[in-house]
Design a protein around this motif. Sequence first.
Motif, PDB file in Angstrom:
ATOM      1  N   VAL A  10       0.813  -1.217   0.000  1.00 47.13           N
ATOM      2  CA  VAL A  10       0.000   0.000   0.000  1.00 47.13           C
ATOM      3  C   VAL A  10       0.847   1.268   0.000  1.00 47.13           C
ATOM      4  CG1 VAL A  10      -1.708   1.307   1.331  1.00 47.13           C
ATOM      5  CG2 VAL A  10      -1.917  -1.181   1.152  1.00 47.13           C
ATOM      6  N   TRP A  11       1.949   1.265   0.769  1.00 41.70           N
ATOM      7  CA  TRP A  11       2.672   2.530   0.985  1.00 41.70           C
ATOM      8  C   TRP A  11       4.060   2.592   0.325  1.00 41.70           C
ATOM      9  CZ3 TRP A  11       1.260   2.646   6.872  1.00 41.70           C
ATOM     10  CH2 TRP A  11      -0.007   3.208   7.045  1.00 41.70           C
ATOM     11  N   ASP A  12       4.563   1.498  -0.184  1.00 40.30           N
ATOM     12  CA  ASP A  12       5.861   1.549  -0.856  1.00 40.30           C
ATOM     13  C   ASP A  12       5.650   1.928  -2.317  1.00 40.30           C
ATOM     14  OD1 ASP A  12       8.497   1.411  -1.453  1.00 40.30           O
ATOM     15  OD2 ASP A  12       8.663  -0.769  -1.319  1.00 40.30           O
ATOM     16  N   THR A  13       5.225   3.185  -2.525  1.00 40.11           N
ATOM     17  CA  THR A  13       4.924   3.684  -3.869  1.00 40.11           C
ATOM     18  C   THR A  13       5.815   4.862  -4.176  1.00 40.11           C
ATOM     19  OG1 THR A  13       3.242   5.229  -3.055  1.00 40.11           O
ATOM     20  CG2 THR A  13       2.513   2.978  -3.588  1.00 40.11           C
ATOM     21  N   GLY A  18       9.257   9.917  -1.074  1.00 40.51           N
ATOM     22  CA  GLY A  18       9.846  11.162  -0.559  1.00 40.51           C
ATOM     23  C   GLY A  18       9.451  11.414   0.888  1.00 40.51           C
ATOM     24  N   LEU A  19       8.167  11.136   1.215  1.00 45.87           N
ATOM     25  CA  LEU A  19       7.685  11.303   2.592  1.00 45.87           C
ATOM     26  C   LEU A  19       8.459  10.395   3.541  1.00 45.87           C
ATOM     27  CD1 LEU A  19       5.615  12.302   4.721  1.00 45.87           C
ATOM     28  CD2 LEU A  19       4.153  10.381   4.012  1.00 45.87           C
ATOM     29  N   TRP A  20       8.566   9.106   3.150  1.00 44.42           N
ATOM     30  CA  TRP A  20       9.244   8.157   4.045  1.00 44.42           C
ATOM     31  C   TRP A  20      10.751   8.469   4.173  1.00 44.42           C
ATOM     32  CZ3 TRP A  20       5.098   7.067   6.041  1.00 44.42           C
ATOM     33  CH2 TRP A  20       4.014   6.509   5.400  1.00 44.42           C
ATOM     34  N   ALA A  21      11.364   8.907   3.095  1.00 43.64           N
ATOM     35  CA  ALA A  21      12.802   9.235   3.147  1.00 43.64           C
ATOM     36  C   ALA A  21      13.054  10.429   4.061  1.00 43.64           C
ATOM     37  CB  ALA A  21      13.333   9.508   1.741  1.00 43.64           C
ATOM     38  N   ARG A  22      12.227  11.466   3.937  1.00 36.26           N
ATOM     39  CA  ARG A  22      12.410  12.653   4.785  1.00 36.26           C
ATOM     40  C   ARG A  22      12.102  12.331   6.247  1.00 36.26           C
ATOM     41  NH1 ARG A  22      14.555  16.051   5.463  1.00 36.26           N
ATOM     42  NH2 ARG A  22      13.315  17.969   5.567  1.00 36.26           N
ATOM     43  N   ALA A  23      11.080  11.493   6.483  1.00 39.52           N
ATOM     44  CA  ALA A  23      10.736  11.108   7.862  1.00 39.52           C
ATOM     45  C   ALA A  23      11.897  10.349   8.509  1.00 39.52           C
ATOM     46  CB  ALA A  23       9.458  10.277   7.867  1.00 39.52           C
ATOM     47  N   ARG A  24      12.534   9.434   7.743  1.00 41.29           N
ATOM     48  CA  ARG A  24      13.680   8.705   8.297  1.00 41.29           C
ATOM     49  C   ARG A  24      14.833   9.669   8.607  1.00 41.29           C
ATOM     50  NH1 ARG A  24      16.250   3.747   8.810  1.00 41.29           N
ATOM     51  NH2 ARG A  24      14.379   2.610   8.197  1.00 41.29           N
ATOM     52  N   ARG A  46       0.550  14.805  -4.101  1.00 41.32           N
ATOM     53  CA  ARG A  46      -0.279  15.525  -3.134  1.00 41.32           C
ATOM     54  C   ARG A  46      -1.421  14.646  -2.616  1.00 41.32           C
ATOM     55  NH1 ARG A  46       1.186  19.880  -6.578  1.00 41.32           N
ATOM     56  NH2 ARG A  46      -0.542  19.502  -8.036  1.00 41.32           N
ATOM     57  N   LYS A  47      -2.057  13.883  -3.499  1.00 38.99           N
ATOM     58  CA  LYS A  47      -3.176  13.028  -3.099  1.00 38.99           C
ATOM     59  C   LYS A  47      -2.715  11.908  -2.171  1.00 38.99           C
ATOM     60  CE  LYS A  47      -6.832  10.063  -4.955  1.00 38.99           C
ATOM     61  NZ  LYS A  47      -7.451   9.478  -6.185  1.00 38.99           N
ATOM     62  N   ALA A  48      -1.592  11.247  -2.501  1.00 39.79           N
ATOM     63  CA  ALA A  48      -1.102  10.123  -1.684  1.00 39.79           C
ATOM     64  C   ALA A  48      -0.661  10.593  -0.303  1.00 39.79           C
ATOM     65  CB  ALA A  48       0.051   9.411  -2.398  1.00 39.79           C
TER      66      ALA A  48
END
Length: 424
Positions: A10-13, A18-24, A46-48
């Motif tokens: 679901v989320w490895d898209t 970019g969201l997950w990389a910046r959060a890490r 933006r939608k995701a």
Amino acid sequence: MSDAENIRAVWDTAELRGLWARAREILESPEQPATFRLELPDEDTRKAVGEVYGRPMWGQGTRINVSKLDTQLRENTRFGLGLEQVLEILHDRPIDRRESPTAARAERRDRVTDVLHAALAEQNLAEQPWARPWMQWLHQYGRVAESELDSVARQAAAVLARLVLDPGHSPRTWISRAELAARCGGGAHRLDSGMTLSRVVLRAAALAHGVEAPANERDRRRLWELCGVTLDAVSATALCWALPLVGSDEWSRGVRGRTELGLPAQLTHLDLGVAPEHLVEAGTTVAVCENPRVLEAAVRDGIRHPLVCVSGHPSTIVTELLHRLGADGAALRYHGDFDWAGLTIARSLWNHHGAGPWRMAAADYRAALNQASAERIDLPVLTGEPAEAPWDPELPELMSTAGRAIEEEVVLDDLLTDLRTGLG
């Protein structure tokens, strides 16, 4: 499918990477800021991101609150996992949390303080007024490697316990720097200039004595000597003649043997280190002069009156020798140049060793002036800051009025006559 597989599906898209990389990056950052800026380059991104974060997204970028993102993942998604768990699944590796510099510095400061305080407490030095500023300096500027901290602290405290750190007291005896290092520092060279142990010990000594930290070798020597330490045990010497040593040991016989040969002795700290406890009989009168010319003349004329030459301002070995003689009950009598340096030396010997004056009264100065005038001797102009003469307050006044310095050579014949007939 397992939860991990579902999360990846679901989320490895591409839109969320970019969201997950910046959060890490934020979670692994030493400072861990509360928010971060996230670029939103297109409508799909933006939608995701909006669906994961729980609100619609507009524009080319937004600011993400880390805590809110974590809460949203835990409470408002079907997986119920926090941000750190989600990232570990998506990236297949744990979060590498790094300690913040501020926390690291605080931990380092606490460790330095604890180690130093324990070492000082073992030597009963922890409550000394210089201890806390020294520990603060060592933490900030001491440049002691973590691996060496324990040994340096322990050795420094052991050395400091053997130093004269009270500015109101002067050393009576001295120890060589190499010997002190061998006893306390784990090796004879540990206190040499440039060594870590030397640097940290001298900083504590400077704080204790209220002086600037030494910036050159001369200042380091002066501070060491102020604490009762000589840079070595052989370079400083005390020029002596005809000392009536009472010992029957080989060293005492050797010094007396030089007198029999018509030779003076140059004693070092090593000499006094092996000398017997008592040097002379109580009541022995020992003359003390400022200039080697006086001692040379006494040797030349075979006048065997005990004589010690300070050769200017007394060195550490001269000071220790005079202390040893005074402790034996010897009567010390000093003569020096009639100038302000000579009076300063005389006052120091008067205060610290009980050395009485020898032809150093105002009447003696006046007689020497008359002698110089009768013999047409040119006397140098008296320069410098006036010094006190507690044994004869009239002397400095008379010297200031006359404005002339009188060196020992001018009255050499009178001094030799005194040595022949005795000063007692």
